[in-house]
Scaffold this motif. Structure first.
Motif, short mmCIF file in Angstrom:
data_model
loop_
_atom_site.label_atom_id
_atom_site.label_comp_id
_atom_site.label_asym_id
_atom_site.label_seq_id
_atom_site.Cartn_x
_atom_site.Cartn_y
_atom_site.Cartn_z
N ARG A 58 -18.89 -109.57 -22.56
CA ARG A 58 -19.63 -108.88 -23.61
C ARG A 58 -19.32 -109.42 -25.00
O ARG A 58 -20.21 -109.48 -25.87
CB ARG A 58 -19.32 -107.38 -23.56
N GLU A 59 -18.08 -109.82 -25.22
CA GLU A 59 -17.72 -110.29 -26.56
C GLU A 59 -18.41 -111.60 -26.92
O GLU A 59 -18.42 -112.01 -28.08
CB GLU A 59 -16.21 -110.46 -26.68
N ALA A 63 -23.48 -109.62 -20.39
CA ALA A 63 -23.44 -108.28 -19.81
C ALA A 63 -22.05 -107.90 -19.33
O ALA A 63 -21.79 -106.74 -19.02
CB ALA A 63 -24.43 -108.18 -18.65
N GLY A 64 -21.16 -108.89 -19.23
CA GLY A 64 -19.80 -108.60 -18.77
C GLY A 64 -19.72 -108.16 -17.33
O GLY A 64 -18.82 -107.42 -16.94
#
Length: 379
Positions: A58-59, A63-64
Motif C-alpha cells: 500500500r505504501e 492494494a497490499g
C-alpha cells in the motif's frame, strides 16, 4: 427449482471483476485462441482495471494483497481468460520480488508504476539446455570496468514477451558450478531488471502454442544488453535464494488451474442445462463428483496462500501438482460429457484443455515439483 444449474453448481461465486470487463475478457480468450497473438485492447483494460496492483504494498500505491488475495485474483481472471491470468501471475511475482528484494530506489521508481498498470512486468528465466530447475544457464552477465553489466544469451517460453515493459532476467554472473545442487537455480546466478526499451533486448513471438495462446509467450534474446548495476535485483550471485523465497510465498500457479477447471465445469453445466439434462440422476452424480474435485483443488490453493501448513513451500508445490491434474481431468470429463460437441475445434473445452496442460509445464514444471518434494525424503 429441481434441475437448475445452481442445484449442482454451488461452487460458482461472484467475482470482483466488472461484469462488462468480464464479458470482454471471455471474448478475448476466444479470439486469441484462434489468432495465437496477445490482445492489446484487453491488455490495456487489464492495465487500467486496478488489478495489477494486487501484490504491491500500500505504501507504494498498491492494494497490499497477501498471497491468498493474489491467488484469488488469479483464479478469477483464469475463469475468464487463462492467458491473461498467467500474464497477471507473472506480473504479481515480479512485483513481489521487487517489494522484497528491491533497493529503495527500485521500489520508489518501479512499484507505483507496477501498481497503476503503466508498467507490466514479465519473468525471463527459462532457456534451452538449462533444465527445468534452471541450474545450467548459458546466458551471462559480465561486469565492465565502469560498473555496468553486459547481458548476453537467449530466453525461451517467456510469458508477456513483446508486451511487457520490464523483464526480470536470470543470468549467470559467476562460474558454472560443477555441482549445481538439487534445488531451483544454482550458485553464481543473478537477477537483473531490464527495461523493454533496452536496444539489447529483443522479444520474438514465433512460438505457436497449443495452450495459453494469448499469453504472448515467446523468446527473448539479449545481445550486448547493457544495464547498470542499479538494475541488479538482490545480491550478486545469490538469485537461488530469491527463487527459494518464491516457492515459500504461497502464491501458486495452482490458482490458474483452478480457474481453468471452473471455466470448463461452468461450460459443461450451461450446455447440459440448455439440453434439459440436469435433472438426470446420473448426470447430477457425475457433476457433483467433478465439483468436489474442483473444490479440493481450490482448498489446497487457499491453504497455500494462507501459509498455514507446517511447510508452506511444500504445500505450494502440492497445490500446483494437484490443481493442474484436476484441471486437466475436469476438461477431459467435460469433453466426454459434451458428446460430439466436445470434439469440435470450436469447442471452448478444448481451448481450456490446452490451457490446463500448459499450467503443468510452467515453471516450476510438475516434474520439477515432484523432484523438489521428493528431495526432502530420506534416500
Amino acid at each position: 427449482m429441481p434441475g437448475t444449474v445452481h442445484d449442482v453448481h454451488d461452487i460458482r461465486t461472484e467475482t470482483d471483476i466488472d461484469p462488462e470487463l468480464a464479458a470482454r475478457l471471455r471474448q478475448s480468450a476466444e479470439r486469441t485462441a484462434v489468432t495465437g497473438q496477445p490482445d492489446p485492447d484487453t491488455l490495456a483494460e487489464l492495465r487500467g482495471s486496478g488489478l495489477l496492483g494486487t501484490a504491491v504494498p500500500r505504501e507504494h500505491g498498491g492494494a497490499g494483497g497477501d498471497p491468498a488475495e493474489v491467488n484469488r485474483v488469479v483464479e478469477r481472471l483464469a475463469r475468464l481468460n487463462p492467458s491473461l491470468s498467467i500474464m497477471a501471475f507473472q506480473h504479481f511475482a515480479v512485483s513481489s520480488r521487487i517489494a522484497e528484494w528491491g533497493s529503495p530506489d527500485q521500489k520508489r521508481e518501479l512499484l507505483p508504476r507496477l501498481a497503476d498498470g503503466t508498467c507490466l512486468a514479465a519473468s525471463a528465466w527459462s532457456e534451452q539446455g538449462a533444465g527445468a530447475a534452471k541450474r545450467h544457464l548459458s546466458s551471462t552477465a559480465v561486469r565492465r570496468p565502469d560498473g555496468t553489466w553486459v547481458l548476453d544469451g537467449a530466453k525461451s517460453f517467456t510469458t508477456t514477451a513483446s508486451v511487457a515493459d520490464l523483464y526480470l532476467v536470470l543470468v549467470r554472473t559467476g562460474d558454472l558450478p560443477t555441482d549445481p545442487g538439487s534445488g531451483y537455480g544454482a550458485a553464481g546466478q543473478t537477477f537483473f531488471l531490464v527495461d523493454a526499451g533496452n536496444p539489447g533486448l529483443v522479444p520474438d513471438l514465433s512460438l505457436d502454442l497449443v495452450g495459453m495462446r494469448g499469453s504472448a509467450t515467446g523468446f527473448v534474446s539479449m545481445r550486448e544488453c547493457v544495464v547498470a548495476d542499479t538494475d541488479r535485483l538482490g545480491p550478486e550471485g545469490l538469485a537461488a535464494q530469491i527463487i527459494a523465497g518464491v516457492r515459500e510465498s504461497g502464491a501458486t500457479l495452482g490458482a490458474v488451474a483452478v480457474g481453468v477447471a471452473l471455466a470448463a465445469f461452468e461450460l459443461l453445466v450451461e450446455h447440459l442445462g440448455r439440453r434439459n439434462q440436469l435433472a438426470s440422476p446420473v448426470v447430477r452424480d457425475r457433476l457433483v463428483s467433478m465439483a468436489t474435485r474442483v473444490e479440493s483443488a481450490r482448498a489446497m490453493v487457499e491453504r497455500a496462500g494462507a501459509r498455514s501448513s507446517a511447510d508452506p513451500g511444500m504445500t505450494t508445490l502440492h497445490s500446483k501438482l494437484h490443481a493442474s491434474a484436476v484441471a486437466e481431468e475436469i476438461c477431459l470429463q467435460a469433453a466426454g460429457m459434451l458428446g460430439s460437441t466436445g470434439y469440435t475445434a470450436a469447442s471452448g473445452v478444448n481451448r481450456l484443455l490446452g490451457d490446463a496442460r500448459a499450467v503443468a509445464l510452467m515453471g516450476p514444471t510438475n516434474d520439477l515439483c515432484r523432484e523438489l518434494v521428493a528431495s526432502t525424503w530420506p534416500n
